[in-house]
Write a protein that holds these residues in place. Structure first.
Motif, mmCIF file in Angstrom:
data_model
loop_
_atom_site.group_PDB
_atom_site.id
_atom_site.type_symbol
_atom_site.label_atom_id
_atom_site.label_comp_id
_atom_site.label_asym_id
_atom_site.label_seq_id
_atom_site.Cartn_x
_atom_site.Cartn_y
_atom_site.Cartn_z
ATOM 1 N N GLY A 93 2.284 1.688 -3.361
ATOM 2 C CA GLY A 93 1.260 2.072 -4.318
ATOM 3 C C GLY A 93 0.966 3.557 -4.340
ATOM 4 O O GLY A 93 0.329 4.052 -5.279
ATOM 5 N N THR B 261 -6.132 4.006 -2.821
ATOM 6 C CA THR B 261 -5.055 3.061 -2.538
ATOM 7 C C THR B 261 -5.135 2.559 -1.099
ATOM 8 O O THR B 261 -5.018 1.358 -0.826
ATOM 9 C CB THR B 261 -3.690 3.718 -2.791
ATOM 10 O OG1 THR B 261 -3.607 4.132 -4.163
ATOM 11 C CG2 THR B 261 -2.555 2.753 -2.495
ATOM 12 N N SER C 220 -6.587 0.064 -6.818
ATOM 13 C CA SER C 220 -6.917 1.437 -6.443
ATOM 14 C C SER C 220 -7.469 2.203 -7.641
ATOM 15 O O SER C 220 -8.341 3.073 -7.489
ATOM 16 C CB SER C 220 -5.680 2.156 -5.892
ATOM 17 O OG SER C 220 -4.682 2.310 -6.887
ATOM 18 N N THR D 108 0.829 -1.205 0.000
ATOM 19 C CA THR D 108 0.000 0.000 0.000
ATOM 20 C C THR D 108 0.862 1.252 0.000
ATOM 21 O O THR D 108 0.593 2.215 -0.737
ATOM 22 C CB THR D 108 -0.925 0.009 1.229
ATOM 23 O OG1 THR D 108 -1.745 -1.168 1.186
ATOM 24 C CG2 THR D 108 -1.817 1.235 1.237
#
Length: 472
Positions: free
Chosen positions: A160, A357, A324, A157
């Protein structure tokens, strides 16, 4: 399914009630990657090595020597699926992926149901893969699979949130390592073969009490849902279509190249493992790390395990990036109440949808504590159902104004999507009832949301937009 979308111009006009974006210019992502970057990201999402080492062992457990045959059949089916994705992805190049394609061509309700199925897939697949990390770190440290998977999801995450171009290079480096690991396994398996090529069609699996059971045709058909999932990540090229340069050309190239490469990377080692396992019990056990160590030594086994662990982290990063974008696109297309749309459509300093995200990565970490078999089963049903609706949309891709749109066109249309629809529908009927009920229940709730919230607000909700530079 007859409730069709308005034209792009009408959708933009109707969107004016939301302050989250300009009515004339819906928020869209920055075009920053070409075919190479897109292929690296897409291959990393297929994550061939982590799929090989995390998902395939479960297939060995139920299908034994028929595993390679099942994956090969699934790969052939995926060629037809890839044709549908390539044509529809160039017609409707949107970060919404499947739901944007199906909504535009088959109607808003069909698109909404595809979105729900794709959301199930994109929320479940990353934790399924991430939980395999602990097994491949065992040569160094013993970790709890759920806790480790959750940590991988949180790390993915954070990654990202970065710029997409930077992530393309990060995942590209990791991809090289996982391909090397798969190559090592294939080489060792072939050089330590205990059985010939005929074993690939012997249809045997180790049963209880040391007995040998026969793998039936129905078991193979049931296993096709997971086999389709094995190479499923090629659809990432469609999700990234808003960020690919010249998507009318590059989406199809990326989809088809990724499917071909990932099939080779996965199927060749599966054949090697089937031939190289010392006996049927070892093959059915699916402990690939132990096989590699037995074929070589502990150092090689540790190297392969570490490469796989990196591949899983790599997969987590790319899946969070992809997922996302789906959530971002749904907010931009007004799938939710206004405050939710406003939050999920926010872009960060690197151009990534940062709230979306976080909304994908954090629940993914939580799902690492759910029963793995249930996650596998629901994912298989969801992927099959999603492909089925995409195939139906492909049947409608050459009518009306889409007939003359400049796009990549699949060969053997309409025979290809008709045959694919029939096969996928049959595969669905062969899945376990509990997984069908779980997935069907979620779809039923989503349908109620459509009936009571989206449809009554069809002038201002669920308005799928196509980037202005790609509208026909």
């Amino acid at each position: 399914m007859t409730d069709t979308l308005p034209t792009a111009e009408a959708a933009v006009s109707e969107a004016s009630s939301d302050s989250s974006q300009s009515p004339q210019h819906p928020r869209q992502l920055k075009r920053s990657i070409g075919v190479v970057g897109g292929t690296l990201l897409t291959l990393s999402c297929v994550t061939p090595a982590s799929t090989l080492f995390v998902v395939v062992p479960d297939l060995f457990g139920s299908l034994g020597t028929a595993t390679a045959l099942t994956i090969a059949i699934g790969s052939v089916l995926c060629v037809a699926v890839a044709f549908c994705y390539s044509e529809l992805g160039t017609l409707i190049p949107s970060a919404g992926g499947e739901y944007a394609m199906v909504s535009t061509l088959a109607g808003r309700l069909a698109g909404w149901l595809v979105f729900v199925l794709s959301l199930l897939v994109v929320m479940i697949v990353p934790p399924v893969i991430a939980m395999g990390t602990a097994d491949y770190l065992t040569p160094i440290v013993h970790l709890n699979p759920s806790m480790t998977g959750a940590g991988v999801m949180l790390l993915a995450t954070l990654a990202g949130l970065l710029d997409l171009r930077a992530n393309a290079w990060i995942t590209g480096i990791f991809l090289v390592l996982e391909v090397i690991a798969a190559g090592v396994v294939a080489l060792l398996g072939f050089t330590h073969s205990h059985r010939g090529l005929g074993s690939l069609t012997s249809m045997q699996v180790a049963g209880t009490g040391g007995h040998t059971d026969t793998v039936t045709a129905m078991l193979v058909v049931s296993g096709l849902a997971i086999a389709l999932f094995v190479t499923q990540g090629f659809s990432t090229a469609v999700y990234l279509s808003e960020e690919l340069e010249n998507p009318r050309r590059n989406v199809a190239r990326t989809v088809l190249a990724t499917l071909a490469i990932s099939t080779v990377i996965i199927l060749v080692p599966v054949v090697a493992i089937t031939m190289g396992a010392s006996d049927l019990s070892e093959l059915t056990g699916g402990d690939i790390s132990s096989m590699v160590t037995a074929w070589s030594n502990s150092a090689v086994g540790t190297f392969v395990s570490l490469c796989v662990a990196l591949a899983i982290i790599n997969a987590g990063i790319v899946m969070v990036i992809q997922n996302s974008r789906v959530l971002f696109a749904s907010a931009r297309d007004k799938a939710w109440p206004t405050p939710v749309n406003t939050v999920f459509s926010k872009l960060g300093r690197f151009g990534s949808p940062w709230v979306a995200t976080l909304a994908v990565g954090i629940p993914g970490a939580v799902l690492c504590f759910v029963n793995l078999d249930t996650l596998y089963g629901v994912t298989g049903v969801s992927v099959t159902g999603m492909y089925l609706l995409v195939a139906v949309a492909a049947l409608l891709s050459r009518r009306g104004r889409h007939r003359h749109t400049h796009a990549w066109r699949m060969p053997l249309w309409p025979a290809m999507p008709i045959l694919l629809t029939a096969v996928l529908a049959y595969i669905l009927t062969q899945q376990e009832t509990s997984y069908l009920l779980w997935t069907g229940g979620i779809v039923a709730v989503a349908t109620l949301y459509w009936v009571f919230y989206l449809r009554p607000r069809r002038e201002t909700r669920w308005l799928v937009s196509i980037p202005e530079d790609q509208q026909a």
